[in-house]
Design a protein around this motif. Sequence first.
Motif, short mmCIF file in Angstrom:
data_model
loop_
_atom_site.label_atom_id
_atom_site.label_comp_id
_atom_site.label_asym_id
_atom_site.label_seq_id
_atom_site.Cartn_x
_atom_site.Cartn_y
_atom_site.Cartn_z
N ASN B 49 0.80 -1.22 0.00
CA ASN B 49 0.00 0.00 0.00
C ASN B 49 0.84 1.27 0.00
O ASN B 49 0.40 2.29 0.51
N ALA B 50 2.06 1.18 -0.51
CA ALA B 50 2.90 2.37 -0.54
C ALA B 50 3.10 2.77 -1.99
O ALA B 50 4.19 2.61 -2.54
N TYR B 121 -0.01 5.09 11.60
CA TYR B 121 -0.35 5.16 10.17
C TYR B 121 -0.82 3.81 9.66
O TYR B 121 -0.09 3.09 8.99
N SER B 122 -2.05 3.48 9.98
CA SER B 122 -2.62 2.24 9.47
C SER B 122 -3.00 2.45 8.01
O SER B 122 -2.99 3.56 7.50
N ILE B 123 -3.37 1.34 7.35
CA ILE B 123 -3.73 1.44 5.93
C ILE B 123 -4.91 2.39 5.74
O ILE B 123 -4.94 3.20 4.81
N ALA B 125 -5.77 4.94 7.66
CA ALA B 125 -5.37 6.33 7.87
C ALA B 125 -4.66 6.87 6.64
O ALA B 125 -4.88 8.02 6.24
N ILE B 126 -3.83 6.03 6.04
CA ILE B 126 -3.10 6.49 4.86
C ILE B 126 -4.04 6.67 3.68
O ILE B 126 -3.98 7.65 2.94
N GLN B 127 -4.98 5.74 3.55
CA GLN B 127 -5.88 5.83 2.39
C GLN B 127 -6.82 7.02 2.47
O GLN B 127 -7.21 7.58 1.45
N GLU B 129 -6.04 9.93 3.60
CA GLU B 129 -5.33 11.17 3.28
C GLU B 129 -4.55 11.06 1.97
O GLU B 129 -4.21 12.06 1.38
N SER B 131 -1.18 8.70 0.25
CA SER B 131 0.14 8.40 0.81
C SER B 131 1.11 9.56 0.66
O SER B 131 1.95 9.78 1.52
N THR B 134 0.46 11.99 3.55
CA THR B 134 0.92 11.47 4.83
C THR B 134 2.43 11.60 4.94
O THR B 134 2.96 12.09 5.95
N ILE B 135 3.13 11.16 3.88
CA ILE B 135 4.59 11.24 3.92
C ILE B 135 5.05 12.68 4.07
O ILE B 135 5.91 13.01 4.88
#
Lengths: 483, 170
Positions: B49-50, B121-123, B125-127, B129, B131, B134-135
């Motif tokens: 998922n990155a 940063y669960s999947i 949470a990242i999805q 916002e 990726s 988030t980064i």
Amino acid sequence: MVLDNTILLGIRLISPELILICTGLFLLLLDILIKRKETVAFAGLIGIFLSIWVNLKLSSLGLSGNVFSGMFVFDRYGSFFKLIFYITAILTILISLRYLTIQKGGIGEYYALILFATAGMMFMASASDLIVLYLGLELMALSTYILTGILRGQIRSNEAAIKYFLLGAFSSAILLYGISLTYGLTGTTNINEIASSLQALNLLKSPMLFLGLIFFIVAFGFKIALVPFHMWAPDVYEGAPTSITAFMSVGPKAAGFAVFGRVFFEAFGSLHLEWSGILITLSILTMAIGSILAIQQTNLKRMLAYSSISHAGYAILGIISATPEGVSGMMNYLLIYTFMNIGAFAVLIMLNSEGVRGEELSDYEGLAKTHPLASFIMLIFMFSLTGIPPTAGFMAKFYLFMAAIKAGYMPIVIVAVIFSVVSAFFYLRVVMYMYMKEPKGEVALSTSGSLNLALIITAAVTLLIGIFPSVFLEIAKASVGGL
Amino acid sequence: MLPQIFFAYFAVVITVLSILVITRKNPVHSVIWMLVLFVHIAALYIFLNAEFLAAIQIIVYAGAILVLFLFVIMLLNLKKEEQERKFHGYWPLGVLAGTFFIVFFILILSKISVFPKLGPYSIQAIQSEGSIMTIGKVLYTDYILPFEIASIVLLVAIIGAVVLAKKRIE
């Protein structure tokens, strides 16, 4: 996001590093405008002194603590190592000026890179997060690779730079592997949190953690040239410009010890039994190989390289003993070693003139007859490196070995004393060549004001600390408290 | 089941490609295999998922670094390189060390039973916002210091390239 107080505090606490980096950038510009390299070097020195002043100011304000989300810690342990880095940088600049003119390597970037390397070492000493530690190490290492190869016209300088770069890249990769294994197990790169999560998750027996630990030892051992990770040291030390050899044998080595202490005491403190076993073996090997191979060397730079390997073997006793006395003994040792080792290299630089390298043992034959003062100064450094009273080197070894005995490491101290005696052979051989032999021919000394200043400082400190030993030790003792 | 099959495919192919990279006689072939290798590694990132890292992997490694590799190879004398033996006297020692490490790793990895606590940063949470966002947020807040030090490291690398490669100083 608003600029709140924590960020302001963070910027204040990293201001010594910021000043060094800004001075480095400024020197790059100054180099284009000004032809005289002495001016560039002088501006660099001013930057360093400014940084020292700010650092002292911050310490006297009693500021300390973790900033930048716990990535950077300003404490007395780090500040003591920063003192060593500052002294190394200042002395290196002082001994470089004349040498670079003779070697035709005088470019302004040289001084900027010394400042960047110093800033990198300071980040290492202050890192409380493995990522900052790695980046500081890389900043220091990259700058030293370039400085090693800065005499582009000389094939041995090129060779040394390539060797150092390749092996250094491997050691960085190994360090990253160690960091990633630790991160995978504990879920954090923060040094303090690693310690607590090792306890919380009950990981102390994990074999993967042990593997990570070994990787850390390999990577840091490379930086401080522990046997068997020392292969690069003699070649690189011999090929690098002598002033940079002096810098490398002291600064990055002390930085290696700083992170060794920080990571192994704070993050892996509960695994002391495991890592001290490995380090004891490496320490004995280091002392043995360093001292025994130094005997064969006829090139003085190579001899000092092996001597610097064996000194790392003594200093690591402080990490092994893991007591406040041991660590302060080690810090004291490193500070004294800074003065005596750079001093010895400064004498080497003095004998280096147009067409004469002044690195072979035979160059020192009968030096006492032609240049009594220069040989006397060399005598002081050689006595001090051996550890003969009343020089500082004796006091350094004395306190370190006493602390190790107190911590219960009697057998390894006996080994260390034996190899100190062995090392007397090759240090005193230089003295013998200077005082007992007849001069072969006229040796020209290339002196200059800054080189003389560096020699006076190093020789005076080496003698004074031998007579008043407690000065540095008290500072070192006070600095360990934070760890 | 499907994820395992995908992962097995990528793991096997990456291993085979790595061996191809180091055994080819012609350096250009090595670089091309490396290109395929990088694309497969990028696929592994998507798997985690990155997707941002996957894009960076392709842009930076496959795009920039490999082109640099090819430039360097252009400067080498390939004819001579091809005639030389690829593996010198030390390779049995290397194989021994490699085998030792593989066994060692398998032993260690098979023993792992604890897993660290997961970060914020669960999947999901990242999805929610994206990726990149988030980064970016993490990089410019928590990781601002390492980010800035990295910029100095890059600057030093550039200075090094200029210092070591510029015309002879008189």
